[in-house]
Design a protein around this motif. Structure first.
Motif, PDB file in Angstrom:
ATOM      1  N   SER A  94      43.686  29.824  37.501  1.00 13.30           N
ATOM      2  CA  SER A  94      42.225  29.703  37.419  1.00 13.30           C
ATOM      3  C   SER A  94      41.609  30.968  36.830  1.00 13.30           C
ATOM      4  CB  SER A  94      41.637  29.433  38.800  1.00 13.30           C
ATOM      5  OG  SER A  94      41.946  30.485  39.698  1.00 13.30           O
ATOM      6  N   LEU A  95      40.426  30.824  36.244  1.00 13.73           N
ATOM      7  CA  LEU A  95      39.651  31.938  35.692  1.00 13.73           C
ATOM      8  C   LEU A  95      38.361  32.051  36.486  1.00 13.73           C
ATOM      9  CD1 LEU A  95      39.393  34.107  33.477  1.00 13.73           C
ATOM     10  CD2 LEU A  95      38.276  32.389  32.042  1.00 13.73           C
ATOM     11  N   ILE A  96      38.167  33.183  37.164  1.00 18.39           N
ATOM     12  CA  ILE A  96      37.072  33.355  38.119  1.00 18.39           C
ATOM     13  C   ILE A  96      36.187  34.508  37.665  1.00 18.39           C
ATOM     14  CG2 ILE A  96      36.486  33.843  40.523  1.00 18.39           C
ATOM     15  CD1 ILE A  96      39.251  32.728  41.250  1.00 18.39           C
ATOM     16  N   LEU A  97      34.887  34.253  37.604  1.00 18.85           N
ATOM     17  CA  LEU A  97      33.896  35.259  37.239  1.00 18.85           C
ATOM     18  C   LEU A  97      33.180  35.738  38.488  1.00 18.85           C
ATOM     19  CD1 LEU A  97      32.133  36.797  35.135  1.00 18.85           C
ATOM     20  CD2 LEU A  97      30.712  34.735  34.994  1.00 18.85           C
ATOM     21  N   VAL A  98      33.143  37.050  38.698  1.00 15.44           N
ATOM     22  CA  VAL A  98      32.481  37.649  39.855  1.00 15.44           C
ATOM     23  C   VAL A  98      31.317  38.493  39.354  1.00 15.44           C
ATOM     24  CG1 VAL A  98      32.736  39.098  41.909  1.00 15.44           C
ATOM     25  CG2 VAL A  98      34.658  37.703  41.111  1.00 15.44           C
ATOM     26  N   GLY A  99      30.098  38.169  39.778  1.00 15.70           N
ATOM     27  CA  GLY A  99      28.901  38.904  39.369  1.00 15.70           C
ATOM     28  C   GLY A  99      28.169  39.481  40.555  1.00 15.70           C
ATOM     29  N   LYS A 208      45.422  29.611  31.274  1.00 18.98           N
ATOM     30  CA  LYS A 208      45.915  28.239  31.277  1.00 18.98           C
ATOM     31  C   LYS A 208      47.332  28.130  30.708  1.00 18.98           C
ATOM     32  CE  LYS A 208      42.010  27.040  32.959  1.00 18.98           C
ATOM     33  NZ  LYS A 208      41.902  26.786  34.411  1.00 18.98           N
ATOM     34  N   SER A 209      47.630  28.897  29.646  1.00 18.12           N
ATOM     35  CA  SER A 209      48.941  28.772  29.016  1.00 18.12           C
ATOM     36  C   SER A 209      50.039  29.458  29.816  1.00 18.12           C
ATOM     37  CB  SER A 209      48.894  29.356  27.600  1.00 18.12           C
ATOM     38  OG  SER A 209      48.568  30.743  27.629  1.00 18.12           O
ATOM     39  N   MET A 210      49.723  30.573  30.497  1.00 16.74           N
ATOM     40  CA  MET A 210      50.727  31.321  31.257  1.00 16.74           C
ATOM     41  C   MET A 210      50.616  31.081  32.758  1.00 16.74           C
ATOM     42  SD  MET A 210      50.603  34.926  29.139  1.00 16.74           S
ATOM     43  CE  MET A 210      52.035  35.547  29.991  1.00 16.74           C
ATOM     44  N   ASN A 211      49.641  30.236  33.167  1.00 17.26           N
ATOM     45  CA  ASN A 211      49.455  29.892  34.582  1.00 17.26           C
ATOM     46  C   ASN A 211      49.217  31.130  35.436  1.00 17.26           C
ATOM     47  OD1 ASN A 211      49.113  27.825  36.389  1.00 17.26           O
ATOM     48  ND2 ASN A 211      51.257  27.733  37.001  1.00 17.26           N
ATOM     49  N   ILE A 212      48.325  32.003  34.967  1.00 14.34           N
ATOM     50  CA  ILE A 212      47.984  33.250  35.650  1.00 14.34           C
ATOM     51  C   ILE A 212      46.561  33.143  36.179  1.00 14.34           C
ATOM     52  CG2 ILE A 212      47.632  35.729  35.365  1.00 14.34           C
ATOM     53  CD1 ILE A 212      49.722  35.695  33.170  1.00 14.34           C
ATOM     54  N   SER A 213      46.338  33.532  37.414  1.00 17.09           N
ATOM     55  CA  SER A 213      44.988  33.572  37.991  1.00 17.09           C
ATOM     56  C   SER A 213      44.323  34.870  37.560  1.00 17.09           C
ATOM     57  CB  SER A 213      45.055  33.485  39.511  1.00 17.09           C
ATOM     58  OG  SER A 213      45.689  32.293  39.917  1.00 17.09           O
ATOM     59  N   ILE A 214      43.128  34.767  36.979  1.00 20.12           N
ATOM     60  CA  ILE A 214      42.441  35.936  36.432  1.00 20.12           C
ATOM     61  C   ILE A 214      41.053  36.050  37.046  1.00 20.12           C
ATOM     62  CG2 ILE A 214      41.592  37.061  34.349  1.00 20.12           C
ATOM     63  CD1 ILE A 214      43.706  35.656  32.752  1.00 20.12           C
ATOM     64  N   PHE A 215      40.757  37.222  37.599  1.00 26.69           N
ATOM     65  CA  PHE A 215      39.403  37.579  38.025  1.00 26.69           C
ATOM     66  C   PHE A 215      38.767  38.429  36.933  1.00 26.69           C
ATOM     67  CE2 PHE A 215      41.166  36.826  42.277  1.00 26.69           C
ATOM     68  CZ  PHE A 215      40.119  36.175  42.911  1.00 26.69           C
ATOM     69  N   ILE A 216      37.538  38.117  36.543  1.00 29.16           N
ATOM     70  CA  ILE A 216      36.796  38.974  35.626  1.00 29.16           C
ATOM     71  C   ILE A 216      35.467  39.341  36.274  1.00 29.16           C
ATOM     72  CG2 ILE A 216      37.883  38.136  33.510  1.00 29.16           C
ATOM     73  CD1 ILE A 216      35.523  36.330  33.047  1.00 29.16           C
ATOM     74  N   VAL A 217      35.117  40.604  36.183  1.00 31.94           N
ATOM     75  CA  VAL A 217      33.856  41.107  36.730  1.00 31.94           C
ATOM     76  C   VAL A 217      32.810  41.076  35.635  1.00 31.94           C
ATOM     77  CG1 VAL A 217      32.682  43.078  37.768  1.00 31.94           C
ATOM     78  CG2 VAL A 217      35.036  42.541  38.407  1.00 31.94           C
ATOM     79  N   GLY A 218      31.626  40.583  35.948  1.00 33.63           N
ATOM     80  CA  GLY A 218      30.534  40.514  34.977  1.00 33.63           C
ATOM     81  C   GLY A 218      29.337  41.308  35.425  1.00 33.63           C
ATOM     82  N   HIS A 219      28.758  42.080  34.501  1.00 31.61           N
ATOM     83  CA  HIS A 219      27.519  42.787  34.803  1.00 31.61           C
ATOM     84  C   HIS A 219      26.374  41.789  34.915  1.00 31.61           C
ATOM     85  CE1 HIS A 219      29.272  46.637  32.768  1.00 31.61           C
ATOM     86  NE2 HIS A 219      29.852  46.344  33.912  1.00 31.61           N
TER      87      HIS A 219
END
Length: 458
Positions: A94-99, A208-219
């Motif tokens: 999953s790709l998760i955005l944290v603001g 999605k292609s490597m099945n890695i969970s990614i957290f990204i921080v957003g301003h």
């Protein structure tokens, strides 16, 4: 031959691209959202995430019966409040955005998550584009509890990051923040609309292609929204927002988008010396320090997802010193307070047109649920008449324009939470009275059909 660089205008809300500036965006119909950026034409168009397979060929269409459903594999973050907001844990791939506002605790909680997941013998990569490795270590020493499964790097070049992820193959990646990342294929500066959009697209493909969970921080902007194009929130799987004052001790984590769970759940945290600590009983936390025997104060109950939370509603009504009375609401809708005061004047006969009115939800909670209406009305009348409401009374219900009290959902959960914290009397909508009296024998249930009936307790 040198590559020709051209200037393009992008909409900051939806990412619409135009060769010239326009006052209104044709895509999202918003005004004054176009910004100018320089772009370099690409040699070949990039393939979408869903069009790439392990063999590099396009996928064939499938019938619905041919699609196999697999149980979602989730990682336990070992933070109960965060697991609740995510829908039961961190979904693989999953790709998760944290603001959230600066200094509210985004990097702190993600570093805690990195330490907890790496403690389960899973490889975690923490990438920072804002802090040095020495700064990260200072925070890590304060939090504690890390092992060799957690790796750190400081990098802003997305090509180098993608190469490192491909070589290291972690299960979880944390990127702080997306506005500092730089994609060489885009000529504009980091943090611009095109850079944020293209960088997020690359991370989405990796997840999605490597099945890695990614957290990204957003301003966030001064309006409290994630900086960059609105399409950023559409691309990710989950959007989490931190709410609360960074100078206060509490923090509220809310999901405004979640493809793997409910968006109604919230997580409550308290900022302490060693990081964010989850608050397992928010009701008790919110009512801590409540004054006894004070007028203009009553406890009501709001439901966030499946969790009932008791909140103290405070009201202060004073005679105005000017010709135009002042109204102020903190934590609830200002227009809703004006509407309820109009109902009190018209249906109850209280002359509040020459009085200032201030309404506050203690603890800094922000609630828009209509079940707070009855509590706000009782608090306003209590302050207006200077008559305190008993400390063991709780009230909830929606108030209509005719002064009627309407039913709300999850009445049993609200009364159960009140009973748990020692309240003796519950003022509820008349429609819920008989059902709640059968369920709860050791707490007084008072059903009211209008605001006028509720005023009799004062």
């Amino acid at each position: 031959m040198a590559t020709k660089i051209k200037s393009v205008f992008f909409c900051q809300e939806c990412g619409y691209e135009s060769s010239k500036w326009m006052g209104q965006c044709p895509g999202c119909r918003q005004w004054n959202t176009f910004v100018e950026e320089t772009v370099k034409p690409k040699a070949a168009a990039a393939k979408g995430v869903g069009a790439v397979t392990s063999g590099g060929e396009a996928q064939s269409p499938k019938n619905l019966s041919e699609i196999v459903l697999n149980d979602e594999e989730r990682y336990d973050t070992h933070i109960g409040e965060l697991n609740r907001v995510l829908g039961g844990g961190l979904v693989k791939g999953s790709l998760i955005l944290v603001g959230g506002d600066p200094g509210i605790g985004k990097s702190t909680i993600l570093l805690q998550v990195a330490g907890n997941i790496s403690g389960d013998k899973r490889d975690v990569l923490y990438i920072s584009g804002e802090e040095s490795l020495q700064q990260i270590k200072l925070r890590a020493n304060r939090i504690g509890g890390f092992n060799e499964q957690l790796k750190f790097m400081c990098e802003t070049n997305l090509s180098n990051i993608e190469e490192t992820i491909s070589r290291f193959k972690p299960q979880v990646v944390i990127m702080d923040s997306i506005q500092t990342m730089y994609n060489e294929s885009v000529s504009s500066a980091p943090g611009s609309v095109s850079q944020v959009r293209e960088s997020t697209s690359v991370l989405l493909r990796i997840a999605k292609s490597m099945n890695i969970s990614i957290f990204i921080v957003g301003h966030v902007t001064k309006e409290g929204q994630v900086a960059g194009p609105r399409v950023l929130e559409h691309m990710v799987d989950t959007v989490l927002y931190f709410e609360g004052d960074r100078h206060a001790s509490y923090r509220i984590l809310r999901a405004v988008k979640n493809r793997f769970g409910s968006t109604n759940e919230i997580g409550v945290f308290e900022m302490q010396e060693k990081g964010l600590v989850e608050v397992t009983n928010p009701s008790e936390f919110m009512l801590d320090g409540r004054p006894e025997g004070a007028s203009g104060s009553i406890v009501t109950c709001s439901v966030e997802g499946t969790r009932p939370i008791l909140i103290e509603v405070q009201a202060l009504v004073t005679r105005t010193n000017f010709g135009f009375p002042r109204r102020q609401a903190n934590g609830t809708d200002y227009n809703r307070v004006n509407l309820l005061m109009a109902v009190l004047e018209k249906r109850i006969g209280l002359q509040m047109s020459d009085f200032d009115a201030y309404v506050n939800l203690a603890g800094g909670m922000k609630v828009a649920e209509p079940s707070l209406d009855l509590g706000i009305c009782l608090a306003l009348v209590s302050s207006f008449k200077n008559k305190p409401i008993s400390d063991d009374v709780i009230a909830f219900g929606e108030v209509g324009l005719s002064g009627e009290v309407r039913s709300v959902s999850m009445g049993e959960s609200r009364v159960s939470e009140a009973k748990k914290l020692g309240f003796k009397t519950c003022i509820v909508p008349k429609a819920l009275e008989s059902k709640l009296k059968k369920t709860f024998k050791d707490i007084e249930i008072i059903g009211v059909s209008s605001v006028a009936d509720a005023m009799k307790i004062l």
